[in-house]
Scaffold this active site. Structure first.
Site, mmCIF file in Angstrom:
data_model
loop_
_atom_site.group_PDB
_atom_site.id
_atom_site.type_symbol
_atom_site.label_atom_id
_atom_site.label_comp_id
_atom_site.label_asym_id
_atom_site.label_seq_id
_atom_site.Cartn_x
_atom_site.Cartn_y
_atom_site.Cartn_z
ATOM 1 N N PHE A 228 0.868 -1.207 0.000
ATOM 2 C CA PHE A 228 0.000 0.000 0.000
ATOM 3 C C PHE A 228 0.902 1.253 0.000
ATOM 4 O O PHE A 228 0.777 2.125 0.861
ATOM 5 C CB PHE A 228 -0.939 0.041 1.217
ATOM 6 C CG PHE A 228 -1.729 -1.217 1.438
ATOM 7 C CD1 PHE A 228 -2.902 -1.436 0.737
ATOM 8 C CD2 PHE A 228 -1.303 -2.194 2.341
ATOM 9 C CE1 PHE A 228 -3.651 -2.593 0.936
ATOM 10 C CE2 PHE A 228 -2.036 -3.352 2.542
ATOM 11 C CZ PHE A 228 -3.214 -3.557 1.846
ATOM 12 N N ASP A 250 1.175 -1.284 -4.859
ATOM 13 C CA ASP A 250 -0.090 -0.553 -4.696
ATOM 14 C C ASP A 250 -0.983 -0.975 -5.861
ATOM 15 O O ASP A 250 -0.496 -1.193 -6.964
ATOM 16 C CB ASP A 250 0.141 0.961 -4.722
ATOM 17 C CG ASP A 250 -1.025 1.740 -4.107
ATOM 18 O OD1 ASP A 250 -0.834 2.330 -3.017
ATOM 19 O OD2 ASP A 250 -2.118 1.757 -4.702
ATOM 20 N N SER A 251 -2.273 -1.073 -5.597
ATOM 21 C CA SER A 251 -3.170 -1.507 -6.679
ATOM 22 C C SER A 251 -3.406 -0.377 -7.694
ATOM 23 O O SER A 251 -3.884 -0.622 -8.791
ATOM 24 C CB SER A 251 -4.505 -1.976 -6.103
ATOM 25 O OG SER A 251 -5.056 -0.960 -5.316
ATOM 26 N N ALA A 280 -2.896 -6.202 -3.075
ATOM 27 C CA ALA A 280 -2.084 -6.615 -1.928
ATOM 28 C C ALA A 280 -2.214 -8.115 -1.640
ATOM 29 O O ALA A 280 -1.213 -8.809 -1.462
ATOM 30 C CB ALA A 280 -2.508 -5.808 -0.706
ATOM 31 N N ASP A 297 0.291 -0.719 5.345
ATOM 32 C CA ASP A 297 -0.372 0.548 5.699
ATOM 33 C C ASP A 297 -1.597 0.740 4.805
ATOM 34 O O ASP A 297 -1.615 1.602 3.930
ATOM 35 C CB ASP A 297 0.631 1.705 5.525
ATOM 36 C CG ASP A 297 0.033 3.041 5.952
ATOM 37 O OD1 ASP A 297 -0.926 3.041 6.744
ATOM 38 O OD2 ASP A 297 0.527 4.093 5.488
ATOM 39 N N CYS A 337 -5.587 3.027 10.050
ATOM 40 C CA CYS A 337 -5.917 4.460 10.172
ATOM 41 C C CYS A 337 -7.433 4.648 10.282
ATOM 42 O O CYS A 337 -7.940 5.744 10.109
ATOM 43 C CB CYS A 337 -5.348 5.243 8.995
ATOM 44 S SG CYS A 337 -5.973 4.710 7.410
HETATM 45 N N1 SAH Z 1 1.589 4.060 3.039
HETATM 46 C C1 SAH Z 1 1.191 5.223 2.320
HETATM 47 C C2 SAH Z 1 -0.282 5.525 2.433
HETATM 48 C C3 SAH Z 1 -1.189 4.405 2.020
HETATM 49 S S1 SAH Z 1 -2.752 4.936 1.492
HETATM 50 C C4 SAH Z 1 2.044 6.416 2.731
HETATM 51 O O1 SAH Z 1 2.917 6.303 3.602
HETATM 52 O O2 SAH Z 1 1.850 7.482 2.171
HETATM 53 C C5 SAH Z 1 -3.459 3.454 0.970
HETATM 54 C C6 SAH Z 1 -3.038 2.980 -0.403
HETATM 55 O O3 SAH Z 1 -3.548 1.653 -0.566
HETATM 56 C C7 SAH Z 1 -3.599 3.768 -1.584
HETATM 57 O O4 SAH Z 1 -2.540 4.275 -2.362
HETATM 58 C C8 SAH Z 1 -4.432 2.751 -2.392
HETATM 59 O O5 SAH Z 1 -4.280 2.901 -3.795
HETATM 60 C C9 SAH Z 1 -3.850 1.441 -1.928
HETATM 61 N N2 SAH Z 1 -4.745 0.262 -2.019
HETATM 62 C C10 SAH Z 1 -6.062 0.209 -1.703
HETATM 63 N N3 SAH Z 1 -6.522 -1.063 -1.836
HETATM 64 C C11 SAH Z 1 -5.471 -1.820 -2.227
HETATM 65 C C12 SAH Z 1 -5.294 -3.229 -2.508
HETATM 66 N N4 SAH Z 1 -6.310 -4.088 -2.402
HETATM 67 N N5 SAH Z 1 -4.083 -3.647 -2.848
HETATM 68 C C13 SAH Z 1 -3.024 -2.801 -2.957
HETATM 69 N N6 SAH Z 1 -3.142 -1.475 -2.704
HETATM 70 C C14 SAH Z 1 -4.330 -0.987 -2.339
#
Ligand code: SAH
Length: 393
Positions: A228, A250-251, A280, A297, A337
């Site tokens: 993520f 990230d997706s 993920a 995260d 969060c």
């Molecule tokens: N860790 C980051 C913030 C994460 S925000 C930082 O430090 O800035 C959450 C992220 O998860 C987003 O970018 C979103 O695109 C991603 N996301 C949401 N669902 C997902 C999934 N199923 N698999 C992978 N990424 C995902």
């Protein structure tokens, strides 16, 4: 000031007298017929004592208190609150040449319920979460650029997705003052492109700054998986910390492009970094590299209380995958969060995941949001970021 009066039912002033800043709809005995969302109102006890002044809103939270007792909510009020907030960030050494990305206003935590302001260099990104703050946006923007020492030149207003949809305010994301300037912000000496026009929230997750620093300390010689990754914040710190390799997942393809750009900005042509636009769960199930430092995260799994049960299942499943796969002696940074999930519930979900994997797990750190996301002591709901750093034998 003579604001329209909202009268409380008997006994309903108790939590307000303990400085909790919300008046719930069930506490209201009477209110004028002609008040409108976003109006300033005076809140009065059943026996006529003025409790405070706040913004009126239709919904379960009827008033968000801005000041206790009788007060004028005017330009001076906003200037004063913003100056107090800025003094805290100055004391924290967040507004410096090596760090110019920080949260200046964290809603109730800075005694400005309904308002969030993030600073990226000379640009302030303002988010209103209440109609009252929406109507005050021009006063707030002026107060921001007039804030002594802060060096704010541009104010971008970004509330299209944060204001209550039912209020029909039809806000537009746009500059109130100034215009596009450099969008490269500095965090602990590392550079990041911040896309406040199109990015999530205000463009960057400043709330992970301290946790990224902690990760840097654990990165040396490790194979790091940043799940993520969004803007690649944790990845860039891991590279500076001397990681052996860093894989960012990230997706969203846009997030991956941002991560790649931020890695290139700090470590051009660094062969240690690779990014993957993948889901993920899919990545964790099929990955071949053995990682000994994993960051989880995810976005908030529970945006509301109603989604709590499913959110806890989600956290358990995600963490179970990481426990199953992480190399012996590995370190897991795992976060939630979701405001609706409390610290105990999150810990329980991670505990269940650990037990399921039958691994020996130690809690090294229990972490939270940084000091520029302060929690108003009278408003514990302001605590939202929860993290555990775990050593997995
Ligand atoms: N860790 C980051 C913030 C994460 S925000 C930082 O430090 O800035 C959450 C992220 O998860 C987003 O970018 C979103 O695109 C991603 N996301 C949401 N669902 C997902 C999934 N199923 N698999 C992978 N990424 C995902």
């Amino acid at each position: 000031m003579n604001y329209p009066v909202i009268k409380l039912r008997k006994g309903k002033e108790e939590s307000l007298e303990r400085f909790h800043p919300w008046v719930f709809s069930g506490a209201v005995a009477s209110q004028p017929d002609d008040i409108e969302e976003g109006d300033l109102v005076s809140v009065v006890s059943h026996d006529g004592r003025t409790i405070g002044v706040g913004h009126y809103q239709i919904g379960s939270i009827t008033v968000r208190i801005l000041a206790w007792g009788e007060s004028a909510i005017d330009e001076d009020f906003y200037s004063c609150r913003l100056r107090e907030a800025y003094n805290v960030r100055k004391a924290l050494k967040l507004a410096t040449p090596i760090n110019n990305a920080y949260r200046l206003v964290h809603g109730e935590g800075d005694f400005l319920p309904g308002l969030v302001v993030d600073i990226y260099g000379d640009t302030a990104v303002v988010q209103a979460h209440s109609p009252g703050m929406h109507f005050a946006r021009d006063i707030i923007a002026n107060a921001l650029v007039n804030l002594p020492d802060a060096g704010i030149k541009n104010v971008y207003y970004k509330s299209e997705t944060t204001l209550p949809f039912k209020a029909q305010l039809d806000p537009h994301n746009d500059y109130i003052i100034g215009k596009y300037s450099t969008n490269i912000a500095v965090e602990n000496g590392l550079k990041f492109h911040v896309d406040w026009l199109k990015g999530q929230k205000t463009g960057f997750f400043v709330d992970q700054r301290d946790n990224r620093s902690l990760l840097e300390k654990y990165s040396c010689g490790r194979n790091v998986l940043n799940m993520f990754c969004y803007t690649g914040g944790f990845s860039v710190y891991a590279l500076r910390g001397g990681a052996n390799l860093v894989h960012s997942v990230d997706s969203s393809a846009k997030a991956i492009a941002l991560t790649d750009a931020n890695v290139a900005l700090n470590f051009p042509d660094d062969k240690r970094h690779t990014s993957y636009a993948e889901d993920a769960f899919k990545f964790l199930s099929s990955m071949e590299t053995s990682y000994d430092l994993i960051i989880l995260d995810p976005p908030a799994f529970a945006k509301h209380r109603s989604a709590l049960r499913n959110a806890l299942i989600g956290y358990r499943k995600l963490n179970a995958k990481a426990f199953e796969k992480i190399a012996p002696g590995g370190i897991l940074f795992t976060f939630s969060c979701s405001q609706a999930v409390n610290r105990e519930q999150f810990r329980l979900a991670v505990f269940s995941a650990a037990a399921q994997s039958r691994r020996k797990v130690r809690i090294l750190h229990q972490i939270t949001q940084p000091a520029d996301h302060p929690v108003n002591i009278y408003h514990p709901e302001g605590e939202y970021l929860k993290g555990l750093i775990l050593y997995v034998e």
